[in-house]
Scaffold this motif. Structure first.
Motif, mmCIF file in Angstrom:
data_model
loop_
_atom_site.group_PDB
_atom_site.id
_atom_site.type_symbol
_atom_site.label_atom_id
_atom_site.label_comp_id
_atom_site.label_asym_id
_atom_site.label_seq_id
_atom_site.Cartn_x
_atom_site.Cartn_y
_atom_site.Cartn_z
ATOM 1 N N ALA A 86 -33.392 26.243 -37.244
ATOM 2 C CA ALA A 86 -32.448 26.130 -38.417
ATOM 3 C C ALA A 86 -30.879 26.418 -38.090
ATOM 4 O O ALA A 86 -30.024 25.676 -38.397
ATOM 5 N N GLY A 134 -29.117 24.400 -40.264
ATOM 6 C CA GLY A 134 -30.015 24.188 -41.427
ATOM 7 C C GLY A 134 -29.581 25.288 -42.196
ATOM 8 O O GLY A 134 -28.464 26.121 -42.303
ATOM 9 N N PRO A 135 -30.687 25.772 -43.063
ATOM 10 C CA PRO A 135 -30.261 26.789 -44.126
ATOM 11 C C PRO A 135 -29.992 28.356 -43.350
ATOM 12 O O PRO A 135 -30.718 28.685 -42.341
ATOM 13 N N TRP A 136 -29.243 29.279 -43.838
ATOM 14 C CA TRP A 136 -29.221 30.435 -43.522
ATOM 15 C C TRP A 136 -30.026 31.332 -44.033
ATOM 16 O O TRP A 136 -30.114 31.550 -45.529
ATOM 17 N N GLN A 137 -31.235 31.662 -43.187
ATOM 18 C CA GLN A 137 -32.185 32.456 -43.648
ATOM 19 C C GLN A 137 -33.104 31.734 -44.494
ATOM 20 O O GLN A 137 -32.986 30.996 -45.855
ATOM 21 N N SER A 138 -34.344 31.300 -44.168
ATOM 22 C CA SER A 138 -35.322 30.384 -44.800
ATOM 23 C C SER A 138 -36.402 31.158 -44.750
ATOM 24 O O SER A 138 -37.424 30.351 -45.637
ATOM 25 N N THR A 139 -36.832 32.204 -44.163
ATOM 26 C CA THR A 139 -38.052 32.957 -44.135
ATOM 27 C C THR A 139 -37.762 34.321 -44.551
ATOM 28 O O THR A 139 -36.760 34.863 -44.596
ATOM 29 N N ALA A 163 -38.529 29.226 -36.266
ATOM 30 C CA ALA A 163 -38.146 28.612 -37.592
ATOM 31 C C ALA A 163 -36.638 28.916 -37.949
ATOM 32 O O ALA A 163 -35.933 28.124 -38.023
ATOM 33 N N GLU A 164 -36.140 30.312 -37.726
ATOM 34 C CA GLU A 164 -34.898 30.546 -37.925
ATOM 35 C C GLU A 164 -33.985 30.219 -37.039
ATOM 36 O O GLU A 164 -32.914 29.829 -37.146
ATOM 37 N N GLY A 184 -40.563 34.992 -38.225
ATOM 38 C CA GLY A 184 -40.181 33.533 -38.367
ATOM 39 C C GLY A 184 -39.288 33.129 -37.156
ATOM 40 O O GLY A 184 -38.130 32.425 -37.441
#
Length: 320
Positions: A129, A134-139, A125-126, A122
């Motif tokens: 993010a 964005g989010p810290w770790q999303s995949t 995407a990471e 990922g």
């Protein structure tokens, strides 16, 4: 009279710096075009007054209709030693000599693994993010060790891809119409009994076949439906081997986990093309061969080809 040479699709404006053109500049004026000519009319108008054309890979077709509109063309140089979009018979009829260059197999292998790893972890995407707060770790990444890598086509590129897979501890299987068990085992791979078996059993499927009558549309809707919903498809070979509409549908409907594509039916890809916005897709603009080393070879040997042609002894002729 000074001859004129056109270099097509010099997108990065690097062709003149990638090689030493000085051996021919006293006899040849060189012009590079950074823009792509999307139609035959546009290309014919732009290069009608050129004697030599250097074209990159198979992006620009040279059918009989185009060659007839280039009355001054006498030398056509294509990067690589295989080009399926040049009408060699028409070139000969119009007195056009066609030459090629060498091309390394390692750059597309390296890009294949960049794409495969990008999908598995990922990365895009990471990165987006993280840079966008964005989010810290999303995949959650997919493990390569112990996963099955299915390779379609075990030639120079496919064999190298297989060896990297083995280094990651993957179970490597391979299939093509003419692949033998001995040849597969030489590369450290298991011969899959059929295309269906390879697709159904693999966690990653990487395409490395040459495009031809037997491989055009080889992977369509039926074949994609055989893949696991957790599996990924990587195509750095030729777009027409995988049915684009079927792949887009599989991605939109979430029937496979994702795909990575470096080749397209139309290049450059139109701004409105659905491949630009498809979900679960990691796409790059045909970067497989685009490295400093390959460009030095392409344009350095283009200079050699021009020198040899002017000396009356063409080198690396194609289609003859």
């Amino acid at each position: 009279m000074t001859l004129r040479c056109a270099i097509l699709d010099d997108f990065q404006d690097t062709a003149l710096a990638a090689a030493d053109w000085s051996p021919v500049l006293d006899r040849v004026g060189v012009t590079s075009f950074a823009e792509h000519f999307a139609t035959e009319d546009a290309l014919a108008a732009a290069v009608a007054d050129f004697d030599i054309i250097v074209t990159l890979r198979e992006r620009v077709p040279f059918p009989a209709s185009l060659l007839a509109r280039l009355p001054r063309l006498s030398l056509l140089i294509a990067s690589g030693m295989r080009n399926t979009v040049i009408d060699y018979a028409a070139a000969a009829e119009h007195g056009v000599t066609v030459c090629g260059t060498q091309s390394a197999a390692t750059p597309p292998v390296e890009l294949t693994w960049a794409l495969l790893l990008g999908l598995a972890r990922g990365v895009v995407a990471e990165n987006a993010a993280l840079r966008g707060n964005g989010p810290w770790q999303s995949t959650v990444g997919t493990d390569l060790h112990g996963a099955r890598l299915g390779i379609l086509g075990l030639g120079k590129i496919g064999t190298r891809v297989a060896r990297v897979g083995l280094a990651f501890g993957m179970d490597v299987a391979a299939w093509s119409q003419n692949l033998t068990r001995d040849r597969a085992e030489e590369a450290g791979a298991r011969l899959a009994p059929s295309l269906d078996d390879l697709l159904a059993g693999s966690d990653f499927v990487s395409v490395h076949l040459a495009l031809g009558d037997r491989t055009r549309g080889l992977v369509g809707a039926r074949e994609l439906a055989l893949m696991k919903p957790t599996a990924y498809l990587i195509n750095t070979a030729r777009s027409a081997i995988v049915d684009t509409d079927a792949l887009l549908a599989a991605l939109r409907e979430g029937r496979i986990a994702g795909a990575a594509v470096d080749v397209f039916d139309t290049e450059p890809l139109p701004a409105s093309h659905p491949m630009r916005t498809a979900p679960r897709l990691l796409a790059t603009p045909h970067l497989g061969y685009v490295t400093r080393g390959n460009y030095r070879t392409y344009y350095g040997q283009a200079v050699e080809a021009i020198e040899a042609y002017l000396a009356g002894s063409p080198v690396r002729r194609l289609g003859s």
